[in-house]
Design an enzyme around this catalytic site. Structure first.
Site, PDB file in Angstrom:
ATOM      1  N   SER A 183      -3.153   7.964  -7.892  1.00  0.00           N
ATOM      2  CA  SER A 183      -3.844   8.672  -6.812  1.00  0.00           C
ATOM      3  C   SER A 183      -4.903   9.656  -7.284  1.00  0.00           C
ATOM      4  CB  SER A 183      -2.821   9.399  -5.943  1.00  0.00           C
ATOM      5  OG  SER A 183      -2.160   8.435  -5.169  1.00  0.00           O
ATOM      6  N   ARG A 208      -0.018  14.889 -12.311  1.00  0.00           N
ATOM      7  CA  ARG A 208      -0.811  13.829 -11.657  1.00  0.00           C
ATOM      8  C   ARG A 208      -1.411  14.275 -10.317  1.00  0.00           C
ATOM      9  NH1 ARG A 208       4.384  11.930 -12.080  1.00  0.00           N
ATOM     10  NH2 ARG A 208       5.652  11.763 -10.198  1.00  0.00           N
ATOM     11  N   MET A 251       0.859  -1.195   0.000  1.00  0.00           N
ATOM     12  CA  MET A 251       0.000   0.000   0.000  1.00  0.00           C
ATOM     13  C   MET A 251       0.888   1.235   0.000  1.00  0.00           C
ATOM     14  SD  MET A 251      -2.764   1.274   2.863  1.00  0.00           S
ATOM     15  CE  MET A 251      -1.579   1.281   4.185  1.00  0.00           C
ATOM     16  N   ASN A 252       0.479   2.295  -0.758  1.00  0.00           N
ATOM     17  CA  ASN A 252       1.108   3.595  -0.558  1.00  0.00           C
ATOM     18  C   ASN A 252       0.051   4.655  -0.279  1.00  0.00           C
ATOM     19  OD1 ASN A 252       1.512   2.754  -3.561  1.00  0.00           O
ATOM     20  ND2 ASN A 252       1.767   4.935  -3.764  1.00  0.00           N
ATOM     21  N   ASP A 253      -0.158   5.624  -1.156  1.00  0.00           N
ATOM     22  CA  ASP A 253      -0.943   6.807  -0.794  1.00  0.00           C
ATOM     23  C   ASP A 253      -2.383   6.493  -0.363  1.00  0.00           C
ATOM     24  OD1 ASP A 253       1.244   7.460  -2.337  1.00  0.00           O
ATOM     25  OD2 ASP A 253       0.103   8.496  -3.878  1.00  0.00           O
ATOM     26  N   GLN A 295      -3.700   3.402  -2.618  1.00  0.00           N
ATOM     27  CA  GLN A 295      -2.853   2.843  -3.671  1.00  0.00           C
ATOM     28  C   GLN A 295      -2.423   1.448  -3.240  1.00  0.00           C
ATOM     29  OE1 GLN A 295      -1.387   4.565  -6.881  1.00  0.00           O
ATOM     30  NE2 GLN A 295      -3.549   4.781  -6.412  1.00  0.00           N
TER      31      GLN A 295
HETATM   32  N1  DQQ Z   1       1.934   7.656  -5.805  1.00  0.00           N
HETATM   33  C1  DQQ Z   1       2.592   8.922  -5.948  1.00  0.00           C
HETATM   34  C2  DQQ Z   1       1.616   9.719  -6.733  1.00  0.00           C
HETATM   35  C3  DQQ Z   1       1.065   8.715  -7.696  1.00  0.00           C
HETATM   36  C4  DQQ Z   1       0.973   7.476  -6.876  1.00  0.00           C
HETATM   37  C5  DQQ Z   1       2.936   9.508  -4.622  1.00  0.00           C
HETATM   38  C6  DQQ Z   1       1.297   6.231  -7.624  1.00  0.00           C
HETATM   39  O1  DQQ Z   1       2.194  10.814  -7.399  1.00  0.00           O
HETATM   40  O2  DQQ Z   1      -0.197   9.090  -8.206  1.00  0.00           O
HETATM   41  O3  DQQ Z   1       3.396   8.561  -3.701  1.00  0.00           O
HETATM   42  O4  DQQ Z   1       1.258   5.104  -6.782  1.00  0.00           O
END
Ligand code: DQQ
Length: 484
Positions: free
Chosen positions: A97, A157, A34-36, A52
């Site tokens: 994101s 983005r 997991m990220n954002d 994410q």
């Molecule tokens: N994570 C980045 C964003 C993008 C997303 C920031 C992709 O810029 O949209 O961590 O996983």
């Protein structure tokens, strides 16, 4: 194959519950990456958190929107993946994101589609499902096919949308070919057809900064706040507070919301009440081999409530709902430490909350957490009010060589009051801490020893006086191997 563990996410969580580094009261997916945080949204009595998510492995890759919901911002229910990449479309190689807004009763997700680094259109999906489990991508996609003139092709983005009178506004993270990091402003009447209004704000920041990712722009008290994540080196999250005339933003105050390599890409929303709530991605601090072995990566912060202090600086603290996790408490109404004195606190554990006031510290007050009795592993927090310095020292947090070791020191604000309030949340490998809600730090800690769960306080180069030292054992929101 990708979703088999969502048939029984709790079984997946139970299978990983023996991992002492896995948080037990912060949100993370059943497994993998997991990220954002994405699409924070309050709908029909539930808080929705999208995120994410790479369902295939515990590393970043083909991004989807994972989904969980909650009635209290603290306890979460897993839902199936909300957004999948669609072959041949604007998100063929990833749903990146974005946010969710209420378009006249229809929850609508606006997000970045990833085709290739130079091709990242803005996409729209809508949900008619009261539980937001089913999403349909708009036939109008992509709603913004590419970046405007003058913008670097790879830097476009992370749409963040809000309602302003009868218009939708959107900001996107980007950078100009001329070198400035920027947040671009768009407007629309229907979420489908968008007009570019120009940069909301741009600035030249020091190398190696390339672009601003994940902008958030929102009113707070009588001001406007812009949050940006500093890319590419994950240098932290920066804020500006200022005035906004509908087209341009003029900041008058700025600073780091948190400057450390573990906190990134937060999302901020009002969620059903007057509070302004933030979730942020807490990155791992260990190498890929140990992440693969663990089977999971990435955690969300506790939700933070944001505010402004009397000097117009952004402040934060964990939401009050987190108090519901407090269990047994140790309370020391007064604690006077003489110079050089070091005491062991009457509670230990890997899921704790600590809070105390420092009424006086002549030298440095030192709090050791997740510390082994022999001192070979310890995470050290140092506060030196006279020098205005606040340090999180992760250099001896773990004996493992697969773990990042670093020390983050930040300055306490000039106008810091004499009495300080320290809050610390510890959860497996997560640490979040605040001084007076004005300074926030986060880190990741992976002690290897079974007995690295003690707390010590000491006063170095001068006495220290503490009041209302409270330590709570925190309850788990996920299956744990600890009974009770
Ligand atoms: N994570 C980045 C964003 C993008 C997303 C920031 C992709 O810029 O949209 O961590 O996983």
């Amino acid at each position: 194959m990708t979703e088999e563990f969502f048939d029984d996410p709790m079984a997946t969580r139970r299978a990983l519950a023996g991992d002492p580094h896995r948080p037990l009261y912060h949100f993370l997916p059943p497994r993998n990456w997991m990220n954002d945080p994405n699409g924070l949204f309050f709908w029909q009595g539930r808080y929705h958190l999208f995120y994410q998510f790479n369902p295939f492995r515990p590393g970043w890759g083909l991004m989807h929107w994972g989904h969980a919901s909650s009635t209290d911002l603290v306890h979460w229910v897993d839902h199936p993946i909300a957004l999948h990449p669609t072959e041949g479309s604007g998100d063929s190689n990833g749903c990146w994101s974005g946010c969710v807004v209420d378009d006249g009763g229809i929850p609508s997700a606006i997000y970045t589609g990833f085709i290739s680094p130079m091709d990242t259109p803005v996409m729209l999906a809508r949900s008619q499902d009261p539980n937001l489990l089913v999403w349909e991508k708009s036939p109008a996609n992509p709603i913004i096919p590419n970046q405007p003139e003058g913008i670097n092709e790879t830097d476009f983005r992370d749409p963040y949308v809000w309602r302003e009178a009868d218009t939708w506004k959107m900001v996107l993270g980007s950078s100009f070919k001329s070198g400035e990091s920027a947040v671009l402003l768009y407007e629309s009447k229907d979420l489908i057809s968008w007009e570019y209004l120009g940069p909301l704000f741009k600035a030249s920041m020091k190398d190696p900064l390339k672009m601003w990712e994940c902008p958030n722009f929102f009113p707070l008290e009588d001001q406007y706040v812009l949050l940006v994540s500093l890319f590419p080196d994950i240098l932290g999250v920066y804020y500006y507070v200022g005035d906004y005339d509908g087209r341009q933003f003029i900041p008058h105050t700025e600073g780091y919301l948190s400057k450390n390599p573990y906190f990134y890409a937060p999302q901020v929303r009002r969620l059903g009440d007057d509070r302004t709530i933030l979730f942020g991605w807490l990155l791992e601090g260990r190498d890929d081999k140990s992440i693969d072995a663990a089977g999971w990566a990435g955690v969300q912060t506790m939700p933070w409530e944001l505010g402004l202090d009397e000097n117009g600086h952004l402040i934060s603290r964990p939401v009050q709902e987190a108090h519901s996790l407090r269990q047994e408490m140790a309370h020391l109404p007064k604690l006077d430490l003489t110079e050089g004195e070091r005491i062991k606190l009457p509670m230990k554990g890997r899921q704790l909350e600590i809070e105390f006031a420092v009424s006086e510290a002549e030298g440095t007050l030192v709090l050791e957490v997740l510390a082994s009795p022999d001192g070979s592993e310890k995470t050290v927090i140092r506060i030196d009010p006279a020098k205005r310095s606040f340090t999180l020292d992760l250099c001896r947090s773990s004996l493992s060589e697969q773990v990042r070791q670093d020390e983050q020191t930040i300055a306490l604000p000039l106008e810091i009051p004499k009495e300080l309030l320290l809050r610390v949340l510890i959860d497996g490998s997560v640490i979040e801490l605040w001084v007076n809600d004005q300074v926030a730090l986060t880190g990741r800690i992976y002690p290897s020893g079974d007995r690295s769960d003690n707390l010590y306080l000491s006063a170095v180069e001068g006495l220290a006086k503490l009041e209302d030292v409270k330590i709570w054992r925190m309850g788990a929101i996920w299956p744990s191997t600890v009974e009770g």
